[in-house]
Enzyme design. Structure first.
Site, PDB file in Angstrom:
ATOM      1  N   ASP A 290       0.902  -1.084   0.154  1.00  0.00           N
ATOM      2  CA  ASP A 290       0.074  -0.095   0.099  1.00  0.00           C
ATOM      3  C   ASP A 290       1.056   1.246   0.120  1.00  0.00           C
ATOM      4  O   ASP A 290       1.536   1.795   0.944  1.00  0.00           O
ATOM      5  CB  ASP A 290      -0.821  -0.034   1.123  1.00  0.00           C
ATOM      6  CG  ASP A 290      -1.822   1.355   1.264  1.00  0.00           C
ATOM      7  OD1 ASP A 290      -1.866   1.970   0.354  1.00  0.00           O
ATOM      8  OD2 ASP A 290      -2.611   1.178   2.330  1.00  0.00           O
ATOM      9  N   ASP A 549     -10.552  -3.044  -2.174  1.00  0.00           N
ATOM     10  CA  ASP A 549      -9.437  -2.186  -1.759  1.00  0.00           C
ATOM     11  C   ASP A 549      -8.528  -2.853  -0.653  1.00  0.00           C
ATOM     12  O   ASP A 549      -8.939  -3.770   0.001  1.00  0.00           O
ATOM     13  CB  ASP A 549      -9.856  -0.966  -1.321  1.00  0.00           C
ATOM     14  CG  ASP A 549      -8.735   0.421  -1.488  1.00  0.00           C
ATOM     15  OD1 ASP A 549      -7.755   0.015  -2.035  1.00  0.00           O
ATOM     16  OD2 ASP A 549      -9.064   1.545  -1.494  1.00  0.00           O
ATOM     17  N   ASP A 625      -3.235   4.847  -5.770  1.00  0.00           N
ATOM     18  CA  ASP A 625      -3.136   6.281  -5.094  1.00  0.00           C
ATOM     19  C   ASP A 625      -2.366   7.200  -6.031  1.00  0.00           C
ATOM     20  O   ASP A 625      -1.429   7.466  -5.407  1.00  0.00           O
ATOM     21  CB  ASP A 625      -3.056   6.141  -3.698  1.00  0.00           C
ATOM     22  CG  ASP A 625      -4.180   5.448  -2.906  1.00  0.00           C
ATOM     23  OD1 ASP A 625      -5.178   5.104  -3.506  1.00  0.00           O
ATOM     24  OD2 ASP A 625      -3.878   5.135  -1.634  1.00  0.00           O
ATOM     25  N   HIS A 683     -11.991   9.567  -9.688  1.00  0.00           N
ATOM     26  CA  HIS A 683     -12.000   9.074  -8.337  1.00  0.00           C
ATOM     27  C   HIS A 683     -11.175  10.280  -7.689  1.00  0.00           C
ATOM     28  O   HIS A 683     -10.196  10.832  -8.263  1.00  0.00           O
ATOM     29  CB  HIS A 683     -11.311   7.691  -8.117  1.00  0.00           C
ATOM     30  CG  HIS A 683     -11.463   7.302  -6.669  1.00  0.00           C
ATOM     31  ND1 HIS A 683     -12.448   7.420  -5.760  1.00  0.00           N
ATOM     32  CD2 HIS A 683     -10.605   6.731  -5.550  1.00  0.00           C
ATOM     33  CE1 HIS A 683     -12.459   6.823  -4.390  1.00  0.00           C
ATOM     34  NE2 HIS A 683     -11.167   6.488  -4.555  1.00  0.00           N
TER      35      HIS A 683
END
Length: 963
Positions: A290, A549, A625, A683
């Site tokens: 992540d 996610d 991201d 998004h």
């Protein structure tokens, strides 16, 4: 930890307060994130470099040279066509077993494992769709030092005994050298050495009497210190300790591609399409993590891992698939090889004395060496070969290819209703609206915030009444709360991963203290899948789909923001063995649940952030991201291309950037780019300003509206490409070199790409751009009509102006904000739908337009696939697959489906022929029954013929003649 986590509460909202469960650490995190504002950047110190990873450091310091491994040719034997032989580590005396398979579809597999390991080593299950079909070797003459073998007239190998080396050839040409640099290393499982002898003199006797094995060996202090320094038996990164109960278990091998200068694949990295050399840099790392607002131009690990590498030159494409789910590092170096250095093997390399080559060094922390060599020889062959191993991409429902509207978070039901209505008010189509984590009851997934979403079924039904869908987020970390049904059931049934002490693993994520289901277990996946049903997922309907996610898995307080490697999974495996496949299993379980909830009638849609080889079977992924910066828009192209050619075609990047606030021009350009990527979703982060298309000046809203409408017009083409991908493995979004494999100018090209074989797209990715350079290949194509290799000029037509250009050429185009350089390739036929609808399902029965771009011979060909858009009935023959061919001034439609039982209401509304040298005098339609009728037409100065209203059903055979 703080810099890695998004706010856990809802900040800056005018309604609502933190709930009780958001206090404590949640509130602290919230305050610190607010204070930090938008000035976030990835902290690289939170992620390992190679010299901080013991197994990588140990293996990377091995220098090329004489390998200690020797093949025992006397042990060679064929069993069911498979070559078996032993390989000895002459330094340690450890014996390994090698298995070499010739496989159908022009592939070779090599497996190396210990002959007698202390315990089984992990072999990755479930990624291969089946055990590949073996094609027998025929062994040639064997000498003391060399063994040769072949399959048919194409595949062959030469195995050298000492040091061990394997050379694989195709059509007599050397394709790959294995261990030619001597970097092979196989860390055998062993008992731990201990510097202290037993304290009790009778201890050994007692153990012998009780039948216990002596598990410790005495060693001198220097040897113990060396092992500690190398992280062989334990390792600490920052404050996180890895107990390494099984000790060192890494595997490594070098592979060389002679005659190649370009390598691709091994996603996911925020890097260039053509892989870079790592001689003076960090290796490429495959370890699902992540990493928010990731750095660009970086080889550091991101959310997914596909250990597939492609090598390409003007003569052929080959592939290497390293089947290992543990943390993996890959070094790449390039050099020019002197043929005389390698003896007779280099005689197989054609050309001059000096031969370019790419050297790769693969290092995995555990498991075995299990590698597939894909012989190609063409890019399409590689896609087919890889898909035969890991599975063909799934066929998505039509709505999934439309536009998706998402942000963290739409606040409540009224917010959802307003956004939905605004799309209609501004006449902008969309298919799916998404809800992020704030829609839940305190981050308890598959629940709803009863204050903000009191009527979720009614909300979904209102959306569905317009033909649209909804997606909610469902992450794999489960809040530790005995009053929460998911947690209580999983705990009671012992479904959670355990820590090294055999207690329930606990980590921090959005809900706070969380547990993680062991998705490597089939029974856990079945349990999770059952929760997708409306009966068990309260407030859900069949129009609700899923977003997985944080499934790397993300653990905020874990090492590198993920799970401890010594955590325990079923079967005695450590998390280090299965890490990169965890997200694959989450994705799989969710997709299987969506299929099961309709008894196998409806196709699923699941978006996953983490992925591995084989994830293409279960849904879509995105690049994570990213940030609202021009550099991230530019980087989205090579990132999507790299993932596409690694077997996962349903890929996209967050439009507008997840973090930060895009300026108006950047957002507009991102919509234009996103409309030409397979997965098209906007998004945004919770802290960002609202950025729905109508919140910008009307001139920008108009451009965004046009970009989205253009996407919908091309949905028939996209849907056809995804059907073809589901049958062949060839991705819809392709690097230029895939379509033009002989043109070296395309080999490192990443700012433009192909959609299918027909469209060339060059998105604008620079601020204030007034011109852009586009390369139009040519003179090296395969005729799409005759399916033969012919040297003919390649024509390209601008989609907006119909201007004709001839490749190969580099052109400079003036651009404005409304310009998106898109070219249709001469010789192609595009099926489109031009009527504007508010979503894809409402256009299901709309008529088609065929856009025909003629090649130099006045010919063109294209296909159209269609079905009901959402069920699996196409597997029962309920679909239409047509081929349109224009040749000798005739357009002929013929059926490609062996069995076609699907009736379409759609008819042919218009035919546009681009590049016709002169206007015809007459245009006639001959229908399936032999009836002939004249058609109206017009011819423009751009040499474009428009044929109006043939009005024939798209499923029928027909012929349109120009005279």
């Amino acid at each position: 930890m703080i810099c890695f986590i998004k706010p856990l509460g809802r900040f800056g909202e005018t309604t609502g307060k933190f709930r009780s469960e958001r206090r404590g650490l949640h509130l602290l995190v919230a305050v610190l994130v607010i204070l930090s504002g938008m000035a976030r950047a990835v902290d690289k110190s939170n992620f390992k470099k190679c010299d901080q990873s013991g197994f990588c450091k140990r293996n990377r310091r091995i220098q090329p040279g004489s390998s200690p491994y020797a093949a025992d040719l006397d042990s060679a034997r064929l069993e069911n066509g498979v070559l078996h032989l032993n390989v000895l580590n002459t330094q340690t005396g450890i014996l390994l077993k090698l298995e070499l398979y010739a496989l159908q579809n022009q592939m070779v597999r090599m497996k190396i494992n210990e002959v007698s390991p202390l315990k089984p080593r992990y072999e990755v299950p479930d990624v291969l769709v089946a055990e590949p079909e073996v094609a027998s070797w025929q062994l040639g003459e064997k000498s003391e030092s060399v063994l040769e073998g072949s399959h048919g007239n194409a595949m062959s190998f030469v195995l050298t005994a000492q040091p061990f080396r394997l050379d694989i050839l195709y059509d007599g040409q050397l394709v790959t050298r294995v261990n030619s640099r001597g970097l092979m290393n196989f860390e055998h499982l062993r008992t731990k050495k201990n510097v202290d002898p037993p304290q009790d003199e009778n201890e050994e006797e007692k153990k012998e009497e009780e039948g216990e094995e002596q598990e410790e060996e005495v060693a001198d202090d220097s040897e113990i210190e060396d092992e500690k320094a190398d992280g062989m038996w334990e390792e600490t990164f920052k404050t996180h300790h890895d107990s390494k109960p099984n000790g060192p278990s890494a595997v490594a091998m070098d592979f060389t591609f002679p005659g190649y200068e370009h390598l691709y694949g091994i996603p996911e990295h925020a890097d260039t399409l053509a892989l870079k050399t790592t001689k003076s840099d960090e290796p490429y790392r495959l370890y699902n993590l992540d990493v928010f607002e990731y750095d660009l131009d970086s080889r550091m690990a991101l959310y997914g891992s596909v250990p597939l590498m492609l090598a390409h030159n003007s003569d052929r494409t080959v592939g290497l698939f390293w089947l290992n789910a543990a943390e993996t590092w890959i070094d790449i170096t390039s050099n020019t090889a002197d043929k005389s250095m390698f003896g007779r093997m280099m005689d197989y390399v054609k050309g001059d004395q000096e031969v370019p080559e790419m050297n790769t060094h693969w290092i995995s922390e555990s498991g075995i060496i299990d590698v597939f060599f894909l012989m190609g020889p063409k890019p399409y062959d590689i896609f087919s070969q890889y898909a035969s191993l890991t599975g063909l991409p799934y066929m998505p429902p039509m709505f999934a290819l439309g536009y998706h509207q998402c942000r963290w978070n739409y606040n409540d039901e009224e917010d959802v209703k307003t956004v939905d209505e605004k799309f209609d008010e501004h006449d902008i189509p969309y298919d799916v609206i998404w809800l992020d984590i704030e829609h839940t009851n305190g981050k308890r997934y598959m629940t709803w915030d009863k204050h903000k979403f009191p009527n979720p079924i009614e909300m979904q039904n209102n959306i569905a009444s317009k033909g649209r869908k909804m997606v909610t987020i469902v992450d794999p970390h489960i809040k530790q709360d005995n009053g929460y049904h998911l947690y209580k059931e999983a705990k009671d049934q012992d479904y959670f991963i355990r820590n090294k002490d055999n207690n329930e693993f606990q980590g921090w994520c959005w809900p706070g203290s969380s547990s993680y289901p062991d998705f490597t277990r089939e029974d856990v996946r079945a349990w999770w899948a059952s929760k997708m049903s409306p009966e068990l997922y309260e407030g859900s309907t069949h129009n609700l789909f899923t977003w997985n996610d944080m499934n790397e898995p993300s653990v905020f307080n874990g090492p590198e923001v993920t799970m401890h490697k010594d955590a325990k999974h079923a079967g005695g495996w450590e998390h280090r063995d299965v890490h990169n496949i965890y997200g694959f299993y989450v994705h799989r379980a969710t997709a299987e649940g969506q299929i099961a909830r309709t008894d196998g009638r409806e196709r699923p849609f699941v978006l996953s952030r983490a992925f591995f080889a084989g994830s293409q079977r279960y849904g879509a992924i995105w690049t994570g991201d990213n940030a609202a910066e021009w550099s991230h828009l530019k980087a989205s192209l090579p990132m999507c291309l790299s993932i596409s050619i690694a077997g996962i075609p349903f890929i996209g990047a967050d439009v507008g950037g997840f973090f930060k606030n895009p300026d108006t021009e950047l957002l507009t350009r991102w919509y234009q780019a996103g409309a030409y990527q397979p997965f098209f979703r906007a998004h945004a982060h919770l802290d960002t300003k609202r950025r729905e298309p109508w919140l910008y000046p009307e001139e920008n809203t108009a451009v965004i509206r046009t970009a989205i409408r253009n996407r919908y017009a091309l949905l028939p083409y996209w849907y056809t490409l995804f059907y073809q991908a589901s049958q062949t493995g060839v991705p819809p979004m392709r690097p230029m070199w895939v379509e033009f494999p002989e043109d070296s100018k395309t080999f490192a090209m990443e700012d433009q790409y192909m959609i299918g074989s027909s469209l060339l797209v060059r998105p604008i990715t620079d601020a204030g751009a007034t011109s852009v350079s586009v390369y139009l290949p040519g003179q090296n194509t395969t005729s799409m009509v005759r399916h033969t290799v012919v040297k003919e000029e390649t024509r390209w037509y601008r989609m907006d102006t119909f201007d004709k250009m001839t490749g190969p050429t580099q052109v400079s185009l003036s651009v404005s904000l409304t310009t998106v350089p898109v070219f249709q390739r001469g010789g192609s036929i595009l099926p489109t739908k031009e009527r504007v609808r508010r979503c894809s399902s409402l256009g299901a029965g709309d008529p088609y337009t065929l856009k025909i771009a003629l090649d130099a011979q006045g010919s063109a060909v294209g296909q159209l696939y269609t079905d009901d858009g959402h069920t699996y009935n196409f597997q029962k023959g309920q679909y239409i697959y047509r081929q349109f061919e224009f040749k000798d001034n005739k357009l002929i439609s013929k059926n490609l489906a062996p069995v076609s039982e699907y009736n379409s209401k759609s008819w042919l509304e218009r035919v546009v022929i681009i590049g016709l040298s002169e206007s015809p005098n007459h245009v006639s339609l001959i229908s399936q029954g032999g009836n002939t009728q004249s058609l109206e037409f017009g011819y423009s100065v751009q040499r474009v013929l428009s044929i109006r209203k043939p009005a024939i059903n798209i499923a029928e055979d027909f012929e349109i003649s120009l005279t």
